[in-house]
Design a protein around this motif. Structure first.
Motif, PDB file in Angstrom:
ATOM      1  N   GLN A   6       0.858  -0.981   0.125  1.00  0.00           N
ATOM      2  CA  GLN A   6      -0.079   0.284   0.206  1.00  0.00           C
ATOM      3  C   GLN A   6       0.797   0.717  -0.450  1.00  0.00           C
ATOM      4  O   GLN A   6       0.366   2.279  -0.469  1.00  0.00           O
TER       5      GLN A   6
ATOM      6  N   LEU B 105       0.921   3.989  -3.617  1.00  0.00           N
ATOM      7  CA  LEU B 105       0.583   5.346  -2.709  1.00  0.00           C
ATOM      8  C   LEU B 105       0.492   6.279  -3.421  1.00  0.00           C
ATOM      9  O   LEU B 105       0.118   7.525  -3.452  1.00  0.00           O
TER      10      LEU B 105
ATOM     11  N   SER C 125      -4.394   1.791  -3.431  1.00  0.00           N
ATOM     12  CA  SER C 125      -4.338   1.517  -1.683  1.00  0.00           C
ATOM     13  C   SER C 125      -4.874   1.931  -0.916  1.00  0.00           C
ATOM     14  O   SER C 125      -5.049   1.231   0.056  1.00  0.00           O
TER      15      SER C 125
ATOM     16  N   VAL D 137      -7.930  -0.378  -0.745  1.00  0.00           N
ATOM     17  CA  VAL D 137      -7.224  -1.452  -0.227  1.00  0.00           C
ATOM     18  C   VAL D 137      -6.686  -1.618   1.415  1.00  0.00           C
ATOM     19  O   VAL D 137      -7.374  -2.478   2.217  1.00  0.00           O
ATOM     20  N   ALA D 138      -6.928  -0.582   1.374  1.00  0.00           N
ATOM     21  CA  ALA D 138      -6.357  -0.199   3.826  1.00  0.00           C
ATOM     22  C   ALA D 138      -7.499  -0.682   3.933  1.00  0.00           C
ATOM     23  O   ALA D 138      -8.082  -0.939   4.922  1.00  0.00           O
TER      24      ALA D 138
ATOM     25  N   LEU E 134      -4.248   7.492   3.981  1.00  0.00           N
ATOM     26  CA  LEU E 134      -4.339   6.033   3.772  1.00  0.00           C
ATOM     27  C   LEU E 134      -3.710   6.256   5.307  1.00  0.00           C
ATOM     28  O   LEU E 134      -4.453   4.832   5.426  1.00  0.00           O
TER      29      LEU E 134
ATOM     30  N   GLY F 257      -7.044   3.236   7.017  1.00  0.00           N
ATOM     31  CA  GLY F 257      -6.270   2.140   7.251  1.00  0.00           C
ATOM     32  C   GLY F 257      -6.802   1.939   9.111  1.00  0.00           C
ATOM     33  O   GLY F 257      -6.906   0.263   9.427  1.00  0.00           O
TER      34      GLY F 257
END
Length: 119
Positions: free
Chosen positions: A20, A24, A36, A39-40, A95, A99
């Motif tokens: 990730q 990024l 990403s 995805v996180a 990000l 996450g």
């Protein structure tokens, strides 16, 4: 068996965090496309839920989040070449938030016990 599952989940979370951070800075033309982040936001709650199923009611549910956060911060700010891979804009903060927040939310929800199966 449960300890093996925990080790595999933590290894998976660390590899996902590395991926990730690496992706990024992905751009299409000059437009940033931080896939990403999505995805996180999807994978950290899944990892927390897997650990919560193996160790219900334990504080080990935060182990994937701590592992993910440490890997993202270490490889985002520092790299072997000197400067880290975090871009100097909004993507790095988003990000980390994407996450952590879904993962903490999932960790705060209790697992419902499975009803016993009658033979």
């Amino acid at each position: 068996m449960r300890v093996t599952v925990l080790a595999v989940v933590l290894l998976d979370v660390a590899l996902l965090a590395l991926t990730q951070v690496a992706w990024l800075t992905f751009e299409v033309g000059s437009v940033p496309l931080p896939v990403s982040i999505l995805v996180a936001a999807v994978t950290t709650p899944v990892a927390v839920r897997v650990v919560d199923r193996c160790f219900p009611g334990s504080r080990l549910v935060f182990a994937p989040l701590v592992t993910w956060f440490l890997v993202v911060v270490v490889f985002g700010f520092w790299s072997p070449t000197g400067v880290g891979t975090f871009p100097a804009d909004w993507r790095s903060l988003v990000l980390i938030a994407a996450g952590l927040f879904p993962g903490v939310w999932m960790a705060s929800r209790p697992v419902r016990p499975t009803p016993p199966v009658d033979a």
